[in-house]
Design a protein around this motif. Sequence first.
Motif, mmCIF file in Angstrom:
data_model
loop_
_atom_site.group_PDB
_atom_site.id
_atom_site.type_symbol
_atom_site.label_atom_id
_atom_site.label_comp_id
_atom_site.label_asym_id
_atom_site.label_seq_id
_atom_site.Cartn_x
_atom_site.Cartn_y
_atom_site.Cartn_z
ATOM 1 N N LEU A 78 44.786 43.691 13.120
ATOM 2 C CA LEU A 78 45.489 42.515 12.637
ATOM 3 C C LEU A 78 46.802 42.417 13.406
ATOM 4 O O LEU A 78 47.601 43.359 13.409
ATOM 5 C CB LEU A 78 45.765 42.628 11.145
ATOM 6 N N VAL A 79 47.022 41.298 14.077
ATOM 7 C CA VAL A 79 48.220 41.121 14.897
ATOM 8 C C VAL A 79 48.821 39.739 14.674
ATOM 9 O O VAL A 79 48.139 38.807 14.253
ATOM 10 C CB VAL A 79 47.903 41.291 16.401
ATOM 11 N N CYS A 80 50.109 39.609 14.994
ATOM 12 C CA CYS A 80 50.769 38.309 14.985
ATOM 13 C C CYS A 80 50.695 37.749 16.407
ATOM 14 O O CYS A 80 50.221 38.413 17.328
ATOM 15 C CB CYS A 80 52.220 38.448 14.535
ATOM 16 N N GLU A 81 51.193 36.544 16.574
ATOM 17 C CA GLU A 81 51.138 35.901 17.879
ATOM 18 C C GLU A 81 51.883 36.711 18.948
ATOM 19 O O GLU A 81 51.445 36.802 20.089
ATOM 20 C CB GLU A 81 51.733 34.499 17.770
ATOM 21 N N ASP A 82 53.006 37.331 18.571
ATOM 22 C CA ASP A 82 53.791 38.113 19.541
ATOM 23 C C ASP A 82 53.072 39.369 20.016
ATOM 24 O O ASP A 82 53.396 39.911 21.071
ATOM 25 C CB ASP A 82 55.137 38.526 18.936
ATOM 26 N N HIS A 83 52.124 39.878 19.250
ATOM 27 C CA HIS A 83 51.446 41.132 19.587
ATOM 28 C C HIS A 83 49.950 40.968 19.814
ATOM 29 O O HIS A 83 49.191 41.922 19.704
ATOM 30 C CB HIS A 83 51.700 42.172 18.490
ATOM 31 N N GLU A 84 49.520 39.754 20.176
ATOM 32 C CA GLU A 84 48.075 39.502 20.300
ATOM 33 C C GLU A 84 47.406 40.337 21.378
ATOM 34 O O GLU A 84 46.216 40.596 21.313
ATOM 35 C CB GLU A 84 47.794 38.023 20.500
ATOM 36 N N ASP A 85 48.156 40.824 22.370
ATOM 37 C CA ASP A 85 47.569 41.656 23.428
ATOM 38 C C ASP A 85 47.891 43.138 23.270
ATOM 39 O O ASP A 85 47.540 43.946 24.125
ATOM 40 C CB ASP A 85 48.054 41.182 24.799
ATOM 41 N N HIS A 86 48.542 43.514 22.182
ATOM 42 C CA HIS A 86 49.010 44.894 22.004
ATOM 43 C C HIS A 86 47.880 45.926 22.040
ATOM 44 O O HIS A 86 48.032 46.989 22.631
ATOM 45 C CB HIS A 86 49.767 45.011 20.680
ATOM 46 N N PHE A 87 46.758 45.624 21.411
ATOM 47 C CA PHE A 87 45.651 46.580 21.334
ATOM 48 C C PHE A 87 44.533 46.278 22.327
ATOM 49 O O PHE A 87 43.515 46.953 22.333
ATOM 50 C CB PHE A 87 45.070 46.608 19.920
ATOM 51 N N ALA A 88 44.726 45.270 23.163
ATOM 52 C CA ALA A 88 43.686 44.897 24.132
ATOM 53 C C ALA A 88 43.491 46.017 25.139
ATOM 54 O O ALA A 88 44.453 46.675 25.547
ATOM 55 C CB ALA A 88 44.070 43.610 24.851
ATOM 56 N N PRO A 89 42.266 46.256 25.555
ATOM 57 C CA PRO A 89 42.043 47.303 26.554
ATOM 58 C C PRO A 89 42.715 46.929 27.869
ATOM 59 O O PRO A 89 42.841 45.747 28.206
ATOM 60 C CB PRO A 89 40.525 47.350 26.707
ATOM 61 N N ALA A 90 43.166 47.930 28.588
ATOM 62 C CA ALA A 90 43.806 47.692 29.883
ATOM 63 C C ALA A 90 42.784 47.108 30.848
ATOM 64 O O ALA A 90 41.615 47.481 30.817
ATOM 65 C CB ALA A 90 44.374 49.000 30.432
ATOM 66 N N PRO A 91 43.231 46.189 31.697
ATOM 67 C CA PRO A 91 42.281 45.627 32.664
ATOM 68 C C PRO A 91 41.811 46.704 33.638
ATOM 69 O O PRO A 91 42.536 47.652 33.947
ATOM 70 C CB PRO A 91 43.085 44.543 33.382
ATOM 71 N N ALA A 92 40.611 46.550 34.107
ATOM 72 C CA ALA A 92 40.054 47.512 35.061
ATOM 73 C C ALA A 92 40.827 47.437 36.373
ATOM 74 O O ALA A 92 41.284 46.375 36.784
ATOM 75 C CB ALA A 92 38.578 47.209 35.298
ATOM 76 N N ALA A 93 40.976 48.586 37.000
ATOM 77 C CA ALA A 93 41.663 48.627 38.298
ATOM 78 C C ALA A 93 40.820 47.879 39.326
ATOM 79 O O ALA A 93 39.587 47.954 39.309
ATOM 80 C CB ALA A 93 41.860 50.078 38.728
ATOM 81 N N PRO A 94 41.485 47.152 40.218
ATOM 82 C CA PRO A 94 40.716 46.419 41.232
ATOM 83 C C PRO A 94 39.996 47.372 42.173
ATOM 84 O O PRO A 94 40.487 48.454 42.466
ATOM 85 C CB PRO A 94 41.774 45.591 41.973
ATOM 86 N N SER A 95 38.850 46.951 42.626
ATOM 87 C CA SER A 95 38.083 47.752 43.587
ATOM 88 C C SER A 95 38.667 47.544 44.984
ATOM 89 O O SER A 95 39.053 46.441 45.337
ATOM 90 C CB SER A 95 36.618 47.329 43.596
ATOM 91 N N ILE A 96 38.729 48.610 45.728
ATOM 92 C CA ILE A 96 39.188 48.506 47.115
ATOM 93 C C ILE A 96 37.967 48.681 48.003
ATOM 94 O O ILE A 96 37.250 49.680 47.925
ATOM 95 C CB ILE A 96 40.252 49.585 47.426
ATOM 96 N N VAL A 97 37.753 47.699 48.832
ATOM 97 C CA VAL A 97 36.607 47.708 49.716
ATOM 98 C C VAL A 97 37.134 47.795 51.135
ATOM 99 O O VAL A 97 37.971 46.997 51.554
ATOM 100 C CB VAL A 97 35.754 46.445 49.552
ATOM 101 N N LYS A 98 36.664 48.769 51.881
ATOM 102 C CA LYS A 98 37.094 48.914 53.261
ATOM 103 C C LYS A 98 36.134 48.104 54.129
ATOM 104 O O LYS A 98 34.928 48.275 54.078
ATOM 105 C CB LYS A 98 37.063 50.385 53.676
ATOM 106 N N LEU A 99 36.722 47.193 54.865
ATOM 107 C CA LEU A 99 35.929 46.352 55.752
ATOM 108 C C LEU A 99 35.935 46.945 57.157
ATOM 109 O O LEU A 99 36.973 47.398 57.648
ATOM 110 C CB LEU A 99 36.478 44.935 55.800
ATOM 111 N N THR A 100 34.790 46.957 57.760
ATOM 112 C CA THR A 100 34.718 47.435 59.137
ATOM 113 C C THR A 100 34.375 46.250 60.038
ATOM 114 O O THR A 100 33.589 45.380 59.653
ATOM 115 C CB THR A 100 33.645 48.532 59.290
ATOM 116 N N PRO A 101 34.997 46.185 61.176
ATOM 117 C CA PRO A 101 34.720 45.057 62.075
ATOM 118 C C PRO A 101 33.276 45.072 62.574
ATOM 119 O O PRO A 101 32.681 46.134 62.738
ATOM 120 C CB PRO A 101 35.696 45.263 63.229
ATOM 121 N N VAL A 102 32.744 43.897 62.730
ATOM 122 C CA VAL A 102 31.382 43.732 63.228
ATOM 123 C C VAL A 102 31.458 43.593 64.749
ATOM 124 O O VAL A 102 32.262 42.835 65.279
ATOM 125 C CB VAL A 102 30.707 42.491 62.619
ATOM 126 N N ARG A 103 30.633 44.318 65.490
ATOM 127 C CA ARG A 103 30.647 44.237 66.973
ATOM 128 C C ARG A 103 29.411 43.642 67.494
ATOM 129 O O ARG A 103 28.376 43.595 67.086
ATOM 130 C CB ARG A 103 30.851 45.611 67.564
#
Length: 103
Positions: A78-103
Motif C-alpha cells: 500500500l503506497v501513496c502517490e509520492d511512494h508509488e515506485d518505492h517497492f518496484a523492482p529495480a530495472p534490469a541492467a542493460p545488455s552490452i553487445v560487442k559489435l565486430t566489424p564485417v569484412r
Amino acid sequence: MAIDEVTYYRAKCDVCKTVQDEYWGDFSALGGQQEVREWVSEDDHWAENSDGQFLCPECRGCEVCKAYPSYDDGFGHLVCEDHEDHFAPAPAAPSIVKLTPVR
C-alpha cells in the motif's frame, strides 16, 4: 422444530479492531470469509497490506509514510502517490553487445 447453528463472518481491522458490520445495508455479516474479503476491499475500501494485515479505511495509510489515501502498487504494497515506485523492482541492467566489424 430443529435449530441449526450457523457461522457468519465480518471483517475486523488488525490495527484499530474496527468491525465492519454493514454489508449492502441489509446484512450484519456474510456467509463466507472470501465473500467478506471481496466485499470490503471492493465496496468499502479496506485493504490487505504486504504483512497480511487487514486494514479499515482509517488505518490503510502508505506503508512508507502512513499518508492517506493509499492504494495497491501492483507489487502487494500500500503506497501513496509520492511512494508509488518505492517497492518496484529495480530495472534490469542493460545488455552490452560487442559489435565486430564485417569484412
